[in-house]
Design an enzyme around this catalytic site. Structure first.
Site, PDB file in Angstrom:
ATOM      1  N   ASP A   8      13.312  27.237   9.498  1.00 35.87           N
ATOM      2  CA  ASP A   8      12.319  28.270   9.286  1.00 35.87           C
ATOM      3  C   ASP A   8      11.544  27.891   8.009  1.00 35.87           C
ATOM      4  OD1 ASP A   8      11.121  30.907   9.390  1.00 35.87           O
ATOM      5  OD2 ASP A   8      12.471  31.444   7.752  1.00 35.87           O
ATOM      6  N   LEU A   9      10.392  28.494   7.807  1.00 37.27           N
ATOM      7  CA  LEU A   9       9.587  28.152   6.617  1.00 37.27           C
ATOM      8  C   LEU A   9       9.772  29.174   5.492  1.00 37.27           C
ATOM      9  CD1 LEU A   9       7.315  26.465   5.246  1.00 37.27           C
ATOM     10  CD2 LEU A   9       5.690  27.978   6.379  1.00 37.27           C
ATOM     11  N   ASP A  10       9.211  30.377   5.712  1.00 40.62           N
ATOM     12  CA  ASP A  10       9.227  31.396   4.659  1.00 40.62           C
ATOM     13  C   ASP A  10      10.659  31.816   4.368  1.00 40.62           C
ATOM     14  OD1 ASP A  10       6.426  31.550   4.516  1.00 40.62           O
ATOM     15  OD2 ASP A  10       6.344  32.980   6.152  1.00 40.62           O
ATOM     16  N   THR A  16       7.878  32.092   0.028  1.00 40.18           N
ATOM     17  CA  THR A  16       6.717  32.867   0.478  1.00 40.18           C
ATOM     18  C   THR A  16       7.132  34.233   1.017  1.00 40.18           C
ATOM     19  OG1 THR A  16       6.885  31.330   2.302  1.00 40.18           O
ATOM     20  CG2 THR A  16       4.904  31.182   0.941  1.00 40.18           C
ATOM     21  N   LYS A  44      11.094  40.402   7.637  1.00 40.41           N
ATOM     22  CA  LYS A  44      11.187  38.945   7.549  1.00 40.41           C
ATOM     23  C   LYS A  44      11.205  38.329   8.947  1.00 40.41           C
ATOM     24  CE  LYS A  44      13.481  38.413   3.099  1.00 40.41           C
ATOM     25  NZ  LYS A  44      14.737  38.060   2.421  1.00 40.41           N
ATOM     26  N   GLY A  45      10.406  37.298   9.139  1.00 35.29           N
ATOM     27  CA  GLY A  45      10.379  36.598  10.423  1.00 35.29           C
ATOM     28  C   GLY A  45       9.574  37.309  11.492  1.00 35.29           C
ATOM     29  N   VAL A  46       9.095  38.520  11.185  1.00 32.72           N
ATOM     30  CA  VAL A  46       8.347  39.326  12.178  1.00 32.72           C
ATOM     31  C   VAL A  46       6.847  39.013  12.042  1.00 32.72           C
ATOM     32  CG1 VAL A  46       7.799  41.707  12.854  1.00 32.72           C
ATOM     33  CG2 VAL A  46      10.118  41.112  12.106  1.00 32.72           C
ATOM     34  N   ARG A  48       2.699  39.067  11.941  1.00 27.28           N
ATOM     35  CA  ARG A  48       1.817  39.893  11.107  1.00 27.28           C
ATOM     36  C   ARG A  48       1.496  41.220  11.795  1.00 27.28           C
ATOM     37  NH1 ARG A  48      -3.454  36.794   9.483  1.00 27.28           N
ATOM     38  NH2 ARG A  48      -1.909  35.129   9.411  1.00 27.28           N
ATOM     39  N   SER A 113       8.345  28.402  12.662  1.00 22.80           N
ATOM     40  CA  SER A 113       7.903  29.510  11.813  1.00 22.80           C
ATOM     41  C   SER A 113       7.103  30.534  12.595  1.00 22.80           C
ATOM     42  CB  SER A 113       7.037  28.966  10.667  1.00 22.80           C
ATOM     43  OG  SER A 113       6.436  30.022   9.953  1.00 22.80           O
ATOM     44  N   ALA A 114       7.224  31.797  12.199  1.00 23.16           N
ATOM     45  CA  ALA A 114       6.446  32.881  12.813  1.00 23.16           C
ATOM     46  C   ALA A 114       5.085  33.034  12.149  1.00 23.16           C
ATOM     47  CB  ALA A 114       7.222  34.187  12.694  1.00 23.16           C
ATOM     48  N   SER A 115       4.805  32.176  11.174  1.00 25.58           N
ATOM     49  CA  SER A 115       3.576  32.343  10.385  1.00 25.58           C
ATOM     50  C   SER A 115       2.395  31.566  10.951  1.00 25.58           C
ATOM     51  CB  SER A 115       3.833  31.886   8.953  1.00 25.58           C
ATOM     52  OG  SER A 115       2.623  31.895   8.225  1.00 25.58           O
ATOM     53  N   LYS A 116       1.219  32.217  10.928  1.00 22.49           N
ATOM     54  CA  LYS A 116      -0.015  31.511  11.302  1.00 22.49           C
ATOM     55  C   LYS A 116      -0.479  30.625  10.154  1.00 22.49           C
ATOM     56  CE  LYS A 116      -1.790  34.775  14.670  1.00 22.49           C
ATOM     57  NZ  LYS A 116      -2.639  35.932  14.908  1.00 22.49           N
ATOM     58  N   ASN A 117       0.103  30.828   8.981  1.00 18.91           N
ATOM     59  CA  ASN A 117      -0.270  30.040   7.803  1.00 18.91           C
ATOM     60  C   ASN A 117       0.700  28.890   7.549  1.00 18.91           C
ATOM     61  OD1 ASN A 117      -2.513  31.782   6.864  1.00 18.91           O
ATOM     62  ND2 ASN A 117      -0.890  33.296   6.600  1.00 18.91           N
ATOM     63  N   LYS A 144       9.652  35.889  17.042  1.00 19.20           N
ATOM     64  CA  LYS A 144      11.061  36.186  16.802  1.00 19.20           C
ATOM     65  C   LYS A 144      11.238  37.708  16.831  1.00 19.20           C
ATOM     66  CE  LYS A 144      10.992  32.271  13.592  1.00 19.20           C
ATOM     67  NZ  LYS A 144      11.038  31.826  12.189  1.00 19.20           N
ATOM     68  N   GLU A 168      17.797  29.872   8.938  1.00 17.11           N
ATOM     69  CA  GLU A 168      16.931  31.059   8.954  1.00 17.11           C
ATOM     70  C   GLU A 168      17.302  32.039   7.844  1.00 17.11           C
ATOM     71  OE1 GLU A 168      14.685  33.140   9.848  1.00 17.11           O
ATOM     72  OE2 GLU A 168      13.693  32.112  11.476  1.00 17.11           O
ATOM     73  N   ASP A 169      16.278  32.702   7.280  1.00 18.27           N
ATOM     74  CA  ASP A 169      16.547  33.742   6.276  1.00 18.27           C
ATOM     75  C   ASP A 169      16.339  35.144   6.832  1.00 18.27           C
ATOM     76  OD1 ASP A 169      13.693  33.527   6.428  1.00 18.27           O
ATOM     77  OD2 ASP A 169      13.583  34.672   4.569  1.00 18.27           O
TER      78      ASP A 169
HETATM   79  P1  B16 Z   1       1.613  35.191   8.712  1.00 23.14           P
HETATM   80  P2  B16 Z   1       8.790  32.542   8.935  1.00 23.14           P
HETATM   81  C1  B16 Z   1       7.202  34.714   8.936  1.00 23.14           C
HETATM   82  O1  B16 Z   1       7.418  33.362   8.635  1.00 23.14           O
HETATM   83  C2  B16 Z   1       7.551  35.601   7.767  1.00 23.14           C
HETATM   84  O2  B16 Z   1       8.937  35.614   7.539  1.00 23.14           O
HETATM   85  C3  B16 Z   1       7.104  37.003   8.030  1.00 23.14           C
HETATM   86  O3  B16 Z   1       7.387  37.828   6.920  1.00 23.14           O
HETATM   87  C4  B16 Z   1       5.593  37.003   8.314  1.00 23.14           C
HETATM   88  O4  B16 Z   1       5.117  38.313   8.585  1.00 23.14           O
HETATM   89  C5  B16 Z   1       5.343  36.081   9.502  1.00 23.14           C
HETATM   90  O5  B16 Z   1       5.806  34.786   9.203  1.00 23.14           O
HETATM   91  C6  B16 Z   1       3.870  35.999   9.832  1.00 23.14           C
HETATM   92  O6  B16 Z   1       3.214  35.323   8.806  1.00 23.14           O
HETATM   93  O7  B16 Z   1       1.088  36.519   8.324  1.00 23.14           O
HETATM   94  O8  B16 Z   1       1.437  34.127   7.642  1.00 23.14           O
HETATM   95  O9  B16 Z   1       1.128  34.734  10.060  1.00 23.14           O
HETATM   96  O10 B16 Z   1       9.838  33.156   8.061  1.00 23.14           O
HETATM   97  O11 B16 Z   1       9.061  32.669  10.418  1.00 23.14           O
HETATM   98  O12 B16 Z   1       8.431  31.129   8.501  1.00 23.14           O
HETATM   99 MG    MG Z   2      11.770  33.197   7.111  1.00 26.99          MG
END
Ligand code: B16
Ligand code: MG
Length: 212
Positions: A8-10, A16, A44-46, A48, A113-117, A144, A168-169
């Protein structure tokens, strides 16, 4: 037998998770709601969109579709201001050595990662080249705790799910790994992350002697 690692990333590679928390807390305050530690763990992991839906439920308020979209942009802009300041120094403890040891042992690594960033953050902490496969929110339909993120990563690596170990965190991420038929190591407290086979404070604590 474990053949590949999915990270996982964040909250695993960099902190982050704390930036997301600060940005969501600021937005929640504008609804008159004080975001708690427990709320943050649940976010966390959810994704946006789903995170904002949960915050609105906790705050017992609602937004027009236009305001909902505008607040997502606002939160992301606050988050990106913090990401902009990041560098290699923002890797969590032991990340560099972990990646090097995996490479030395020729263990394939994927990001899930669940993040678009995610790709931007990876660039900032100078880890873009460390992974054989990268899966972020733009490549999947179900976030997730659905296993799609990790199953896609396993597929890209060409490794069967039962041979993948996920770090995973988040509770959502541990659930995603388990429901995908993978094993999971929790980065954080055992009480926050039930189901993980082991809990570590950070990747630097992982002992590759246990890799099997
Ligand atoms: P973004 P991960 C997740 O990243 C974060 O844990 C979670 O808090 C965040 O809302 C989600 O990415 C979406 O991120 O707004 O940047 O698209 O932990 O799966 O790496
Ligand atoms: Mg995470």
């Amino acid at each position: 037998m474990i053949q590949a690692l999915i990270l996982d990333l964040d909250g695993v590679l960099c902190d982050t998770a704390h930036f997301h928390y600060r940005a969501w807390k600021r937005l929640a305050e504008s609804y008159g709601y004080a975001l708690t530690y427990e709320n943050n763990e649940a976010l966390k992991g959810v994704s946006r969109v789903d995170s904002l839906k949960r915050i609105l439920q906790w705050a017992q308020t609602d937004l027009s579709p236009e305001q909902f979209e505008a607040d997502l942009v606002l939160k992301n802009n606050w988050y990106l201001e913090m990401v902009e300041q990041m560098s290699e120094a923002d890797r969590l403890p032991g990340v560099g050595a972990f990646v090097q040891e995996a490479q030395r042992r020729q263990i394939p690594l994927a990001l899930g990662s669940a993040s678009k960033n995610a790709r931007l953050v990876l660039e900032k902490i100078q880890l873009s080249g460390a992974f054989q496969a990268i899966v972020d929110a733009s490549q999947i339909l179900n976030g997730k705790p659905h296993p799609e993120t990790f199953l896609t990563a396993a597929q890209l690596l060409g490794t069967a799910p039962e041979h993948c170990l996920v770090f995973e965190d988040s509770l959502a991420g541990i659930q995603a790994a388990l429901s995908g038929g993978m094993q999971a190591i929790g980065i954080g407290h055992a009480s926050d992350l039930p189901g993980a086979k082991l809990h570590l404070n950070h990747l630097g604590e992982y002992d590759f002697a246990d890799f099997s």
